[in-house]
Enzyme design. Structure first.
Site, PDB file in Angstrom:
ATOM      1  N   SER A 171       2.118   4.255 -14.294  1.00  0.00           N
ATOM      2  CA  SER A 171       1.514   2.959 -14.584  1.00  0.00           C
ATOM      3  C   SER A 171       2.513   2.049 -15.323  1.00  0.00           C
ATOM      4  CB  SER A 171       0.217   3.166 -15.367  1.00  0.00           C
ATOM      5  OG  SER A 171      -0.526   1.979 -15.447  1.00  0.00           O
TER       6      SER A 171
ATOM      7  N   ASP B  60      -6.606   2.032  -5.963  1.00  0.00           N
ATOM      8  CA  ASP B  60      -5.870   1.579  -7.144  1.00  0.00           C
ATOM      9  C   ASP B  60      -5.376   0.163  -6.902  1.00  0.00           C
ATOM     10  OD1 ASP B  60      -4.206   1.240  -9.340  1.00  0.00           O
ATOM     11  OD2 ASP B  60      -2.762   2.773  -8.763  1.00  0.00           O
TER      12      ASP B  60
ATOM     13  N   HIS C 129      -6.502   4.948 -10.049  1.00  0.00           N
ATOM     14  CA  HIS C 129      -5.519   4.710 -11.100  1.00  0.00           C
ATOM     15  C   HIS C 129      -5.819   5.569 -12.340  1.00  0.00           C
ATOM     16  CE1 HIS C 129      -2.222   2.410 -12.805  1.00  0.00           C
ATOM     17  NE2 HIS C 129      -2.855   2.521 -13.956  1.00  0.00           N
TER      18      HIS C 129
END
Length: 406
Positions: free
Chosen positions: A192, A346, A376
């Site tokens: 991320s 995501d 995610h």
């Protein structure tokens, strides 16, 4: 010490907040597609996060602590016991706090070294939050892992996090003999926001002749651009936990400016001048996304009017150290072998797909792993509070298998 005591007093309120959040914040309205890994468990995790957010807002309004401080405390995770297979120690690399994981087993040669940058939108996350993930990577790939505690936003704005990760990486490379690591086998890795930082550090080091070349970069559902929050994956997954479309823009603005002003204009795309949008279209465009990823409800959107005052506050979004997808080809073609993990459900999926194409177009070898049922943040949930998300374990194992192939 005050916050844990306060939490104990507020436990009944926390339970109430979870219930209220579920009802008032419309948990059923959040989009958890049937194809997601463990949808019932994900709904439960979401309820806890919404309850935490609701309680955080209550604490902030009463002046006891900020919502972000409370969120960090709750996400901290419990301390783990001794790991029989690893030496673990906390150090400082060039004043940056790090945690070093070294396998205890004897090695026939020098090991690979992994710099790990955690996720959390540049706002959340810590060494403790990612303890399980780093232990797993170190044990299963028999590598030395260095987890980096970079400074967090909004207290520390861009480029603080990037600079901390860069300085820790350079320190490790300059002192590599102390850790039994092969200087030709150093990898940067992150998920991320951490994937964003890994990509930025990799680009910065690509042109350095005074340091060993990175062996690889591992980018786990990375966020790599802030020009277009209406790419197909943003449209399709805008309401899918654990990262909603609005939160993605919120985090990017917190990192950039320390506030989330102009979030609506950024979401609409009013923050980028037309000529700049045209310039970057060759890299940031739905046209570069394979058609099979557009079948779930994507519509072309009418361009919004450019607002110059907003651009003035966010123009650093065009810096590659913040948005690595915008780096020039001269840098990209020097990058090391790459591993990119994306998740179908995501909002950041397309950032990974676009960067995959850029790397391949520039002759960089890419291993791509796509979790068809992933969402995610799933890697962090591979073993979460007594129940597991198998997609997270599959994703982590794909990273381990890539590391073993190097």
């Amino acid at each position: 010490a005050l916050l844990p005591a306060l939490l104990l007093l507020l436990l009944p309120l926390a339970a109430l907040a979870v219930a209220l959040a579920t009802v008032l914040l419309g948990l059923p309205s959040y989009d958890i597609p049937p194809g997601v890994n463990q949808p019932a468990k994900l709904r439960l995790v979401l309820a806890v996060l919404l309850g935490t957010a609701a309680l955080g807002r209550i604490l902030e309004k009463t002046g006891l602590c900020s919502q972000i401080t409370f969120g960090r405390y709750v996400r901290q995770g419990r301390k783990l016991g001794v790991d029989p297979k690893l030496f673990i120690q906390d150090r400082h690399f060039n004043k940056v706090p790090v945690r070093v994981y070294q396998p205890k087993a004897t090695s026939g040669g020098r090991r690979r070294g992994i710099l790990f940058f955690h996720g959390g939108g540049w706002v959340f996350g810590s060494l403790d939050t990612y303890e399980k993930v780093c232990r797993y990577l170190s044990r299963e790939s028999e590598s030395v892992v260095v987890s980096v505690q970079y400074r967090l936003a909004p207290e520390h704005k861009y480029p603080a996090a990037y600079e901390d990760c860069l300085h820790a990486t350079i320190h490790f490379m300059n002192n590599i003999e102390h850790y039994g690591v092969d200087p030709a086998n150093v990898i940067v890795c992150g998920d991320s926001a951490g994937g964003n930082l890994a990509a930025a550090v990799s680009q910065t080091l690509a042109g350095r002749s005074d340091l060993p070349k990175l062996r690889a970069q591992i980018l786990i559902y990375p966020g790599l651009q802030a020009l277009d929050f209406n790419l197909p994956s943003y449209q399709q997954n805008r309401g899918v936990p654990l990262l909603f479309r609005e939160r993605a823009a919120f985090f990017a603005l917190q990192y950039l400016n320390g506030d989330a002003l102009h979030m609506q204009e950024v979401l609409e795309g009013s923050h980028i001048p037309p000529d700049m949008r045209l310039k970057y279209r060759k890299w940031v465009s739905p046209d570069n996304i394979p058609e099979k990823f557009k079948v779930r409800g994507v519509k072309p959107l009418r361009p919004t009017d450019f607002i110059a005052e907003v651009y003035e506050t966010v123009k650093r979004f065009c810096e590659p150290n913040l948005c690595p997808l915008l780096a020039e080809d001269a840098i990209v073609h020097q990058l090391p072998e790459s591993f990119i993990l994306t998740c179908e459900y995501d909002v950041l999926r397309d950032d990974g797909l676009l960067y995959k194409k850029r790397l391949e177009d520039n002759g960089v070898r890419v291993t791509w792993y796509h979790l068809e049922d992933g969402f995610h943040g799933v890697i962090s949930l591979y073993d979460y509070c007594g129940f597991s998300f198998p997609a997270g374990k599959r994703g982590l194992d794909s990273v381990v298998n890539f590391l073993k192939s190097l």
